[in-house]
Design a protein around this motif. Structure first.
Motif, short mmCIF file in Angstrom:
data_model
loop_
_atom_site.label_atom_id
_atom_site.label_comp_id
_atom_site.label_asym_id
_atom_site.label_seq_id
_atom_site.Cartn_x
_atom_site.Cartn_y
_atom_site.Cartn_z
N LYS A 44 0.81 -1.22 0.00
CA LYS A 44 0.00 0.00 0.00
C LYS A 44 0.85 1.27 0.00
O LYS A 44 0.52 2.24 -0.68
CB LYS A 44 -0.91 -0.04 1.23
N GLN A 45 1.93 1.28 0.77
CA GLN A 45 2.72 2.52 0.88
C GLN A 45 3.36 2.95 -0.44
O GLN A 45 3.73 4.09 -0.60
CB GLN A 45 3.75 2.43 2.00
N TYR A 46 3.50 2.02 -1.39
CA TYR A 46 4.08 2.38 -2.68
C TYR A 46 3.02 2.66 -3.73
O TYR A 46 3.33 2.90 -4.89
CB TYR A 46 4.98 1.25 -3.20
N ARG A 96 0.27 -1.90 -14.00
CA ARG A 96 -1.10 -1.84 -13.52
C ARG A 96 -1.13 -1.21 -12.14
O ARG A 96 -0.14 -1.27 -11.41
CB ARG A 96 -1.69 -3.26 -13.37
N ALA A 97 -2.26 -0.68 -11.73
CA ALA A 97 -2.44 -0.26 -10.34
C ALA A 97 -2.51 -1.51 -9.47
O ALA A 97 -2.94 -2.58 -9.93
CB ALA A 97 -3.74 0.54 -10.21
N PHE A 98 -2.08 -1.39 -8.24
CA PHE A 98 -2.24 -2.42 -7.19
C PHE A 98 -1.34 -3.65 -7.34
O PHE A 98 -1.24 -4.44 -6.42
CB PHE A 98 -3.69 -2.93 -7.06
N ARG A 99 -0.77 -3.84 -8.51
CA ARG A 99 0.06 -5.04 -8.70
C ARG A 99 1.43 -4.66 -9.26
O ARG A 99 1.56 -3.68 -9.98
CB ARG A 99 -0.64 -6.05 -9.62
N VAL A 100 2.43 -5.46 -8.95
CA VAL A 100 3.79 -5.24 -9.42
C VAL A 100 3.95 -5.89 -10.79
O VAL A 100 3.39 -6.96 -11.05
CB VAL A 100 4.80 -5.86 -8.42
#
Lengths: 254, 254
Positions: free
Chosen positions: A247-249, B160-164
């Motif tokens: 979340k922090q990133y 993408r948002a939320f994922r690496v």
């Protein structure tokens, strides 16, 4: 270079207590398919949750005040909303017809991943309790029987920010690293690749989803054969965590 | 059910003015591959941009004040940042090492999709000017020569948002609808599928990315053969727009 995706026919509807390994081995035998080294098995999460008996009876749920408020806002059943809240660590966003949460396992997705498809009315399936462990158990059991080097990825169908439509997404992983860190490799002009982390497990899940379908085909198990990154990514202690952005990133969460 | 992904060997490094249709037909002939009805060709956008001469010489760019501020914040080259701004409709988010914009075509992605890989130092490739048109021209040319019913999807590798990690993503589409609207279909228990819009073009792009790679393999053209949704999604006037979520519906943009 050719990659083959094989949708495994003959997998029956799964119920609590079913042994997925045995179902897969039986279907493989019936279809005359022998697993090979580097095969990657993609398994739809609903099948895993159902076999593990991870099913919610919505009738048993007493909605909290929060659930009643969010249910009104989203026009969803308040018992379903309560189940969504109970499966979550945090409610990330609520819109006119959706609830996006961070699940206890760290996935940011709609409805905490609770699915009302492919179970009887009044029931719903949350994600598997521990999809990495489910993947690992299945991989080890299949490797024991076949003697082959395999990977198993548990897949869900999830929406994304900024784009319409859901795609196959990895939620559990065993046997290969889910993230391919290519930083340091060179491009075709000898320049170092800069942004080069590829979410390989998600790409595999998206590919499998083209076959898995959701309705009458019902092919929850897909074998990907011929993926040349297998040996490079081979890791018997892998899990899905490298794909989850803390979340922090995350610039899209405040 | 089996799906085959064929990475087309023998495509040379492309330069401005090259005819991609001819390069693909030549490579197909050399590899003894005949296109079949329902084949879907996935083409890496860098190849299209380069053939179309859509290359930025960063030395020619004069950074604006905004670009200089964002360059400092992100530790990027101010000329590159200016190019990113010029390709965008809106800067969506700026972080310690990234810039996310909405491009003129409506894609929310890092760096307006400008890529510094696979071109000479000092150059960068933005996305194709009109990836739907590029896809359509290529599809029509290939259909004319082969007499087969085809689809063409132009692909990029995007975060993408939320994922690496990044995954293959569709940015242009011709010949099939990119979005599979399954609402109304029934699940295995006869219950109506509720959330059932599948971003098929993105799943195809993610699948192709498993082969396309970025570095020494260099297989920018992938053929997907055996996708059973082809006829259902067949549309000679399709474009990528059904996959782009309008800003007003996007809970993650304010």
């Amino acid at each position: 270079m050719t990659l083959e995706l094989i949708g495994l026919e003959g997998i029956p509807l799964v119920k609590k207590g079913d042994n997925i390994t045995k179902l897969i081995l039986k279907a493989l035998e019936e279809q005359n398919i022998e697993l090979e080294d580097s095969d990657i098995l993609l398994i739809a999460e609903t099948m895993v949750s159902k076999a593990e008996g991870n099913i919610i009876n919505l009738g048993d749920i007493l909605p909290s005040d929060d659930a009643i408020i969010i249910a009104k806002k989203t026009q969803k059943d308040s018992k379903l909303v309560e189940a969504i809240i109970q499966e979550s660590r945090e409610v990330v966003a609520v819109g006119p017809d959706f609830i996006i949460t961070e699940t206890k396992d760290g996935f940011v997705c709609a409805n905490s991943g609770i699915d009302e498809s492919n179970v009887d009315e009044g029931l719903a399936t949350p994600m598997p309790k521990n999809a990495d462990k489910s993947a690992r158990d299945l991989r080890e059991a299949l490797e024991d029987v076949t003697g082959k080097e395999l990977a198993v990825i548990i897949t869900d169908t999830q929406g994304r920010a900024f784009r319409v439509g859901a795609i196959g997404t990895a939620i559990g992983c065993s046997g290969i690293n889910p993230l391919w860190k290519r930083k340091g490799e060179k491009d075709l002009y000898g320049r170092e690749l800069k942004s080069s982390e590829i979410a390989t497990a998600d790409e595999l899940a998206a590919a499998a989803s083209l076959i898995q379908g959701q309705a009458d085909e019902g092919l929850p198990v897909v074998i990907v054969r011929g993926f040349t990154g297998f040996n490079l990514l081979r890791n018997k202690d892998s899990n899905i965590n490298p794909l989850l952005l803390p979340k922090q990133y995350d610039v899209f969460r405040k």
